[in-house]
Design a protein around this motif. Structure first.
Motif, PDB file in Angstrom:
ATOM      1  N   LYS A   1      82.653  64.849  25.285  1.00 12.89           N
ATOM      2  CA  LYS A   1      83.886  65.601  25.054  1.00 12.89           C
ATOM      3  C   LYS A   1      83.887  66.990  25.689  1.00 12.89           C
ATOM      4  O   LYS A   1      84.887  67.394  26.293  1.00 12.89           O
ATOM      5  CB  LYS A   1      84.163  65.701  23.552  1.00 12.89           C
ATOM      6  CG  LYS A   1      84.773  64.440  22.967  1.00 12.89           C
ATOM      7  CD  LYS A   1      85.071  64.614  21.486  1.00 12.89           C
ATOM      8  CE  LYS A   1      85.691  63.344  20.907  1.00 12.89           C
ATOM      9  NZ  LYS A   1      85.977  63.501  19.460  1.00 12.89           N
TER      10      LYS A   1
ATOM     11  N   VAL B   1      87.111  67.231  28.233  1.00 15.64           N
ATOM     12  CA  VAL B   1      88.313  67.983  27.851  1.00 15.64           C
ATOM     13  C   VAL B   1      88.781  68.899  28.984  1.00 15.64           C
ATOM     14  O   VAL B   1      89.964  68.882  29.358  1.00 15.64           O
ATOM     15  CB  VAL B   1      88.079  68.752  26.544  1.00 15.64           C
ATOM     16  CG1 VAL B   1      89.209  69.737  26.287  1.00 15.64           C
ATOM     17  CG2 VAL B   1      87.962  67.783  25.375  1.00 15.64           C
TER      18      VAL B   1
ATOM     19  N   GLN C   1      94.949  73.274  24.679  1.00 13.87           N
ATOM     20  CA  GLN C   1      93.774  72.479  25.009  1.00 13.87           C
ATOM     21  C   GLN C   1      92.497  73.305  24.947  1.00 13.87           C
ATOM     22  O   GLN C   1      91.430  72.789  24.593  1.00 13.87           O
ATOM     23  CB  GLN C   1      93.931  71.870  26.404  1.00 13.87           C
ATOM     24  CG  GLN C   1      94.857  70.670  26.453  1.00 13.87           C
ATOM     25  CD  GLN C   1      94.284  69.490  25.686  1.00 13.87           C
ATOM     26  OE1 GLN C   1      93.092  69.412  25.427  1.00 13.87           O
ATOM     27  NE2 GLN C   1      95.144  68.569  25.291  1.00 13.87           N
TER      28      GLN C   1
ATOM     29  N   SER D   1      89.365  72.336  22.789  1.00 10.49           N
ATOM     30  CA  SER D   1      88.057  72.163  23.423  1.00 10.49           C
ATOM     31  C   SER D   1      86.984  73.011  22.737  1.00 10.49           C
ATOM     32  O   SER D   1      85.835  72.581  22.605  1.00 10.49           O
ATOM     33  CB  SER D   1      88.129  72.524  24.910  1.00 10.49           C
ATOM     34  OG  SER D   1      88.445  73.893  25.066  1.00 10.49           O
TER      35      SER D   1
ATOM     36  N   THR E   1      86.047  71.159  19.740  1.00 12.18           N
ATOM     37  CA  THR E   1      85.262  69.984  20.132  1.00 12.18           C
ATOM     38  C   THR E   1      83.836  70.365  20.469  1.00 12.18           C
ATOM     39  O   THR E   1      82.890  69.670  20.098  1.00 12.18           O
ATOM     40  CB  THR E   1      85.922  69.308  21.343  1.00 12.18           C
ATOM     41  OG1 THR E   1      87.260  68.945  20.998  1.00 12.18           O
ATOM     42  CG2 THR E   1      85.163  68.058  21.747  1.00 12.18           C
TER      43      THR E   1
END
Length: 205
Positions: free
Chosen positions: A78, A82, A149, A153, A156
């Protein structure tokens, strides 16, 4: 529109650019083909950076392949995927060459995107104000998307770090259990000396 057929195999020709759906499929396929090498390079680099010890510890704990993929591979991919997806979306949003060279926005402007509309307003209709407005809208949309995003991220990456720490603790625990089992087996294999051995030792003394 261009007609692509499978007449050598007994099929009928298909005019890909006659309907909005088939024209959209041609654009989607072309864009996917262009994006595939970049995504594969990013994914391969991320896969090679995953420590094999994590998988070994998971196998010691009895994890299946699906559990290893869900708990180790996917969280480790990830942080790399991402940003790659963000770049891919930005590039797709501004993919002027695919639309202009493959379909030219046809049929009936059904495959037009904002960047091609801005081009037409600027260089075909000479309405530079509209073109500037389109460009500003494109910039605002991409800026908002990038900010969202980036926040996702970061979350994540934090989750991936936590997952790696848990996997490392699991690996240490598995190593400790293996070492403890080996030590217990070794200590159990030692026999207490018999009474005859004790007496023989005492006589020698």
């Amino acid at each position: 529109g261009a007609v692509v057929g499978v007449q050598p195999f007994g099929g009928q020709g298909l005019s890909w650019f006659d309907t909005p759906f088939t024209a959209f499929l041609t654009v989607l396929t072309t864009n996917g083909w262009l994006s595939f090498p970049f995504m594969m390079v990013v994914s391969l680099g991320a896969l090679q950076s995953i420590p094999m010890e994590l998988y070994e510890a998971a196998r010691v704990d009895g994890a299946s392949r699906w559990q290893q993929f869900k708990a180790i591979t996917l969280p480790s991919l990830k942080p790399a995927l991402v940003p790659a997806i963000i770049l891919s979306v930005v590039w797709t949003f501004n993919q002027f060459n695919v639309i202009f060279l493959v379909t030219e926005g046809e049929p009936s402007n059904s495959t037009e995107i904002l960047i091609t509309q801005a081009y037409r307003y600027a260089f075909q209709r000479y309405r530079y104000g509209y073109a500037a407005a389109y460009s500003t809208v494109i910039f605002g949309i991409l800026l908002m998307y990038s900010m969202v995003q980036n926040r996702l991220s970061r979350a994540t990456e934090a989750a991936a770090v936590g997952g790696s720490a848990c996997a490392s603790r699991s690996m240490v625990a598995a190593h400790w259990r293996t070492t403890s089992s080996s030590g217990a087996a070794a200590s159990g294999s030692r026999r207490r000396p018999s009474r005859a051995q004790w007496s023989a030792t005492s006589d020698r003394k």
